[in-house]
Design an enzyme around this catalytic site. Structure first.
Site, PDB file in Angstrom:
ATOM      1  N   HIS A  52       0.849  -1.190   0.000  1.00  0.00           N
ATOM      2  CA  HIS A  52       0.000   0.000   0.000  1.00  0.00           C
ATOM      3  C   HIS A  52       0.880   1.233   0.000  1.00  0.00           C
ATOM      4  CE1 HIS A  52       0.669  -1.553   4.137  1.00  0.00           C
ATOM      5  NE2 HIS A  52       1.020  -0.310   4.377  1.00  0.00           N
ATOM      6  N   GLU A  94       8.182  -9.797   6.451  1.00  0.00           N
ATOM      7  CA  GLU A  94       7.184  -9.818   7.513  1.00  0.00           C
ATOM      8  C   GLU A  94       6.066 -10.723   6.997  1.00  0.00           C
ATOM      9  OE1 GLU A  94       4.589  -6.838  10.330  1.00  0.00           O
ATOM     10  OE2 GLU A  94       4.517  -6.517   8.196  1.00  0.00           O
ATOM     11  N   ASP A 135       7.562  -5.162   4.330  1.00  0.00           N
ATOM     12  CA  ASP A 135       6.355  -4.980   5.132  1.00  0.00           C
ATOM     13  C   ASP A 135       5.191  -5.806   4.566  1.00  0.00           C
ATOM     14  OD1 ASP A 135       5.007  -3.124   7.175  1.00  0.00           O
ATOM     15  OD2 ASP A 135       3.744  -2.828   5.412  1.00  0.00           O
ATOM     16  N   ASP A 157       7.700 -27.437  19.461  1.00  0.00           N
ATOM     17  CA  ASP A 157       6.654 -28.081  18.646  1.00  0.00           C
ATOM     18  C   ASP A 157       6.228 -27.190  17.480  1.00  0.00           C
ATOM     19  OD1 ASP A 157       6.669 -30.330  20.165  1.00  0.00           O
ATOM     20  OD2 ASP A 157       4.917 -29.798  21.386  1.00  0.00           O
ATOM     21  N   GLN A 215      -4.276   4.017   3.918  1.00  0.00           N
ATOM     22  CA  GLN A 215      -3.366   3.135   3.183  1.00  0.00           C
ATOM     23  C   GLN A 215      -4.091   2.265   2.149  1.00  0.00           C
ATOM     24  OE1 GLN A 215      -2.049   1.857   7.031  1.00  0.00           O
ATOM     25  NE2 GLN A 215       0.082   2.442   6.627  1.00  0.00           N
ATOM     26  N   LEU A 262       0.036  -9.284  -0.903  1.00  0.00           N
ATOM     27  CA  LEU A 262      -0.065  -8.668  -2.234  1.00  0.00           C
ATOM     28  C   LEU A 262      -1.270  -9.127  -3.061  1.00  0.00           C
ATOM     29  CD1 LEU A 262       3.684  -8.406  -3.329  1.00  0.00           C
ATOM     30  CD2 LEU A 262       2.391  -7.028  -1.709  1.00  0.00           C
TER      31      LEU A 262
HETATM   32  C1  GLC Z   1       3.598  -3.782   9.391  1.00  0.00           C
HETATM   33  C2  GLC Z   1       4.441  -2.792  10.146  1.00  0.00           C
HETATM   34  C3  GLC Z   1       3.537  -1.921  10.962  1.00  0.00           C
HETATM   35  C4  GLC Z   1       2.626  -1.168  10.020  1.00  0.00           C
HETATM   36  C5  GLC Z   1       1.861  -2.134   9.100  1.00  0.00           C
HETATM   37  C6  GLC Z   1       1.229  -1.419   7.942  1.00  0.00           C
HETATM   38  O1  GLC Z   1       2.929  -4.656  10.236  1.00  0.00           O
HETATM   39  O2  GLC Z   1       5.401  -3.463  10.921  1.00  0.00           O
HETATM   40  O3  GLC Z   1       4.249  -1.054  11.803  1.00  0.00           O
HETATM   41  O4  GLC Z   1       1.708  -0.399  10.741  1.00  0.00           O
HETATM   42  O5  GLC Z   1       2.692  -3.109   8.553  1.00  0.00           O
HETATM   43  O6  GLC Z   1       2.186  -1.006   7.016  1.00  0.00           O
END
Ligand code: GLC
Ligand code: CA
Length: 514
Positions: free
Chosen positions: A102, A246, A207, A302, A159, A212
């Site tokens: 975003h 992430e 991030d 586990d 966003q 996606l």
């Molecule tokens: C991820 C980031 C977080 C953010 C979110 C949206 O989780 O670590 O801080 O608010 O994405 O971009």
């Protein structure tokens, strides 16, 4: 696979709160450059810097208005390029934060996309075909544009979701995952990556990397295909660049998407969570590293071992002390407990991350939300460097600071801990250095469990020629370990003793044997 990841230890910097070089109350890039000797002395080899790009800051910078411009409050593009240079001079790599899912609703792409007239950005975001048509099972906004349509949100209201297409398409306005407009979004993101890689950055933390393609299948295979395409580009054009996702599903992120590393995130009830944030589930806190937690390492293993075994030949799982979204570990763990947790982190496979301030045990503070932080804000307060004004973070007036500082009398401070042999900082520093100096502890060396039983201690594991044992409880624990008395003690917290084939571990102890 970049070789440098093998002995890497990362340090995450939240730029707002690290070091303010010009006295305006907010951290900045020249401030990070000033602190590089401190960072290098801690022993870490790489940085991850949270988004430092132009933004209206409704989500602390995760709402990007210009991917290619450093936010003026942090400095200029030239400052960031200088940071790459100065970091490299000290053998430190720098990862930036890539936010591919975003943008800010103020991004020029989105301003074009909102227009009634069709243009090249019309399909850059996810839009329905009528203002009165919403998006089933997803958040969206309608009525805010001259364009007739509702747009999808990826996180907060500011966003809008970029358009990478939909796998399971149920409406005719849904682009296909292999449509030209989805490919155009992916290429635009590669263009952003090349822009910074060409200027000296060493890769990206990605991030919401799993977000996606919409209506993706259970394996997120369409989203993974995008990342494999990005990885091919990196392998060809920037083979030394690294990516950490992430995602928190290493099978999908590493095996599927070709990420070099995937974060093991703090999700209530998962293995990582049981080590130190078991309190998040509600009820009694039985975190493994809590001295009164009745240490059950099996709840961690586990969950972790299947993930580790499935991905260990292709990439690394990244565990962290905490990050900008989680409570700090010092919220519930005391200094002796933190030491054991950090020693464990630095002796496990994969690539560990330390969040700024956790090296001194900075606290989770009860502060008012800032820039969309909400309960996350308590982990984002300014670094406590020394005993000057504002703990050396900034020369601004107290009321002009980005966030309030820890006002408690015993707030942990870098200056004190650097010189105190027994400090948390010195303990973590010892273990970071030990890891980086011992090939057996690098990211790729296999983990072998020697002793792990439900609700029994200690936990004993091997990596190469090194044997680690940890006893987080307040009671002495013992375990059968062949030839224990003949092993050399390489590093230690607390006390241990051996008798022939038995290892005795005093309360709250950790040892590395060889
Ligand atoms: C991820 C980031 C977080 C953010 C979110 C949206 O989780 O670590 O801080 O608010 O994405 O971009
Ligand atoms: Ca500043």
């Amino acid at each position: 696979m970049p070789e440098w990841l093998k002995d890497a230890v990362f340090y995450e910097i939240y730029p707002q709160s690290f070091n303010d070089s010009n006295g305006d109350g907010i951290g900045d890039i020249p401030g990070i450059i000033e602190a590089l000797n401190y960072i290098s002395d801690l022993g870490v080899s790489a940085l991850w810097i949270n988004p430092c790009f132009d933004s209206p800051f409704l989500d602390a910078g995760y709402d990007i208005r210009d991917y290619k411009k450093v936010a003026p409050r942090y400095g200029t593009n030239e400052d960031l390029i200088l940071l790459f240079k100065e970091a490299h001079r000290r053998g430190i790599k720098v990862l930036l934060d890539l936010v591919p899912g975003h943008t800010s609703d103020q991004h020029p792409w989105f301003l074009e996309s909102k227009k009634a007239e069709k243009n090249i950005y019309s399909d850059r975001y996810v839009w329905t075909s009528h203002a009165f048509e919403g998006i089933k099972d997803h958040p969206y906004i309608s009525g805010m544009s001259e364009r007739a349509g509702a747009y999808m949100l990826n996180f907060f209201a500011s966003q809008p979701a970029l358009n990478y297409g939909w796998l399971n398409r149920t409406e005719k306005w849904m682009s296909a995952a292999d449509s030209p407009e989805a490919a155009a979004t992916r290429e635009a993101m590669k263009d952003v990556m090349r822009f910074w890689l060409d200027k000296g950055c060493d890769g990206f933390r990605v991030d919401m990397a799993d977000s996606l393609v919409k209506n993706d299948d259970a394996n997120k295979s369409a989203t993974a295909a995008i990342w494999r395409n990005v990885r091919e580009m990196l392998d060809k054009e920037y083979p030394e660049a690294a990516m950490v996702s992430e995602w928190s599903n290493p099978q999908q992120a590493i095996n599927g998407g070709g990420f070099h590393m995937d974060f093991y995130l703090d999700h209530v009830g998962n293995g990582y969570n049981t080590l130190l944030r078991d309190y998040e589930k509600g009820g009694e806190d039985n975190s493994f590293f809590l001295s009164k937690g009745h240490g059950d390492i099996m709840r961690f293993l586990d969950d972790y071992l299947p993930k580790y075994n499935a991905t260990k030949d292709r990439g690394y799982i990244s565990m962290f002390t905490c990050n900008h979204d989680t409570p700090r570990p010092a919220r519930t763990l005391s200094v002796p407990e933190l030491k054991l947790f950090y020693a464990f982190l630095m002796t496990m496979p994969g690539v560990p991350f330390v969040y700024y301030g956790d090296e001194i045990g900075m606290r989770y503070l009860d502060v008012k939300t800032k820039e969309g932080g909400y309960q996350r804000t308590g982990s984002r307060t300014p670094m406590q460097w020394n005993h000057k004004d504002n703990y050396g973070f900034s020369s601004a007036a107290k009321e002009d600071l980005y966030l309030p500082m820890d006002e408690s009398e015993d707030a942990p401070v870098v200056f004190d801990q650097v010189s105190a042999p027994d400090s948390l900082y010195r303990c973590l520093r010892r273990f970071i250095h030990f890891r980086r100096n011992n090939r057996d502890l690098w990211a790729d060396i296999p983990l072998e469990i020697l002793y792990a039983e439900k609700e029994k201690l200690p936990f004993v594991y091997r990596r190469g020629s090194l044997i680690m044992a940890v006893n987080p409880s307040l009671e002495e624990q013992s375990v059968h370990l062949s030839g224990a008395s003949k092993l050399r003690r390489m590093e230690m917290i607390g006390k241990i003793r051996t008798e022939e084939d038995i290892l005795y571990m005093e309360p709250q102890s950790f040892v590395i044997l060889q």
